[in-house]
Design an enzyme around this catalytic site. Structure first.
Site, mmCIF file in Angstrom:
data_model
loop_
_atom_site.group_PDB
_atom_site.id
_atom_site.type_symbol
_atom_site.label_atom_id
_atom_site.label_comp_id
_atom_site.label_asym_id
_atom_site.label_seq_id
_atom_site.Cartn_x
_atom_site.Cartn_y
_atom_site.Cartn_z
ATOM 1 N N ASP A 3 31.432 40.846 25.673
ATOM 2 C CA ASP A 3 32.344 40.952 27.231
ATOM 3 C C ASP A 3 33.439 41.858 26.771
ATOM 4 O O ASP A 3 33.613 42.086 25.556
ATOM 5 C CB ASP A 3 32.770 39.589 27.550
ATOM 6 C CG ASP A 3 33.526 39.785 28.962
ATOM 7 O OD1 ASP A 3 33.062 40.222 29.671
ATOM 8 O OD2 ASP A 3 34.728 39.157 28.753
ATOM 9 N N ASP A 5 36.815 42.329 28.906
ATOM 10 C CA ASP A 5 38.147 41.611 29.151
ATOM 11 C C ASP A 5 38.313 40.470 28.933
ATOM 12 O O ASP A 5 37.418 39.328 29.057
ATOM 13 C CB ASP A 5 38.355 41.732 30.741
ATOM 14 C CG ASP A 5 38.436 43.047 31.363
ATOM 15 O OD1 ASP A 5 39.185 43.961 31.007
ATOM 16 O OD2 ASP A 5 37.495 43.464 32.227
#
Length: 210
Positions: A3, A5
Site C-alpha cells: 500500500d 499511504d
C-alpha cells in the site's frame, strides 16, 4: 505488494487536512468522513458520505487539492532501505489513490517510481475488494498466494486476504506486539530457493513470498 499511504509514505496529516477541508465544503461531518474514507478510493467514499453532492465535481476538487498540497509528506522509517534491497521488478504498489496523486506523493517523499503500480483508475472496485491486489500479482507475474501484501488499513488487509495474498500489517493494522510498527522493523532476506523471507524485529519470520 505495498500500500502507499501509511505504509510507504507518511501522508496522514495531509490526507486528513484535505478530507476535513472537503467535508466542510460539502457540509459533511469531518469525523464521520475520516472514519469511513480510510483506505478507500475518493470516487467511492464521496457518494457514501455526501450523497447530496455532485460526486464528479467533488472528486475533481479533492483530486486537485491532493495533487498540489504535499506539505508534510515524507517516507516512513525503513522504507528507503527496504525498497533499495528489492529488485525493481519484484515489488509493486497497490493504492486507492489516483495515479496522479500517488506519483505526486512518491515524488514529494523522494521515493522511486515503481515498475508496477496499481491505482484507483486501474480497477473497477477499490479496497476492500481484492481486484487491486489480483492485478498487482498479475503484473508481478506470480500467483497472489506467492505474494506478500503490506497494509496499514482494515480495508486494505481485507482486500489482500480476499485476493489470497499473505499479509503483513503495519501501523494500526499490525497485530500485537507489532501494533504501530513500520517498515523499519522489517527485514527481507533472499532464501536458497529464490523466495524472499520477511521477518520483523519483534516477531521473527512472518511470511515468505517468491
Amino acid at each position: 505488494m505495498f500500500d502507499l499511504d501509511g505504509t510507504l509514505v507518511s501522508s496522514l496529516a495531509a490526507i486528513e487536512r484535505h478530507t476535513v477541508r472537503w467535508a466542510r465544503r460539502v457540509g459533511a461531518r469531518p469525523d464521520e468522513v475520516l472514519a469511513r474514507s480510510h483506505g478507500r478510493r475518493d470516487t467511492e467514499f464521496i457518494p457514501l458520505v455526501a450523497p447530496w453532492a455532485d460526486a464528479e465535481e467533488e472528486f475533481r476538487w479533492l483530486h486537485r487539492l491532493s495533487v498540489e498540497d504535499t506539505e508534510g509528506i515524507a517516507p516512513l522509517p525503513g522504507v528507503r532501505g527496504l525498497l533499495a534491497a528489492l529488485d525493481a521488478d519484484r515489488w509493486a504498489i497497490v493504492t486507492s489513490a489516483a495515479r496522479e496523486v500517488a506519483l505526486s506523493r512518491l515524488a514529494a517523499a523522494g521515493l522511486p517510481r515503481p515498475v508496477h503500480l496499481v491505482c484507483a483508475e486501474d480497477v473497477e472496485r477499490g479496497k476492500p475488494d481484492p481486484e487491486g491486489f489480483l492485478r498487482g500479482a498479475a503484473l508481478l507475474g506470480v500467483p497472489p498466494g506467492s505474494c506478500l501484501a503490506v497494509e496499514d488499513s482494515a480495508a486494505g488487509v481485507a482486500a489482500a486476504r480476499a485476493a489470497g495474498a499473505r499479509v503483513l500489517g503495519v501501523g494500526e493494522a499490525a497485530r500485537p506486539p507489532d501494533r504501530g510498527a513500520h517498515l523499519a522493523d522489517v527485514v527481507v532476506r533472499p532464501g536458497p530457493d529464490g523466495a524472499l523471507r520477511v521477518s520483523t524485529a519483534r516477531s521473527g519470520t512472518r511470511s515468505v513470498a517468491r
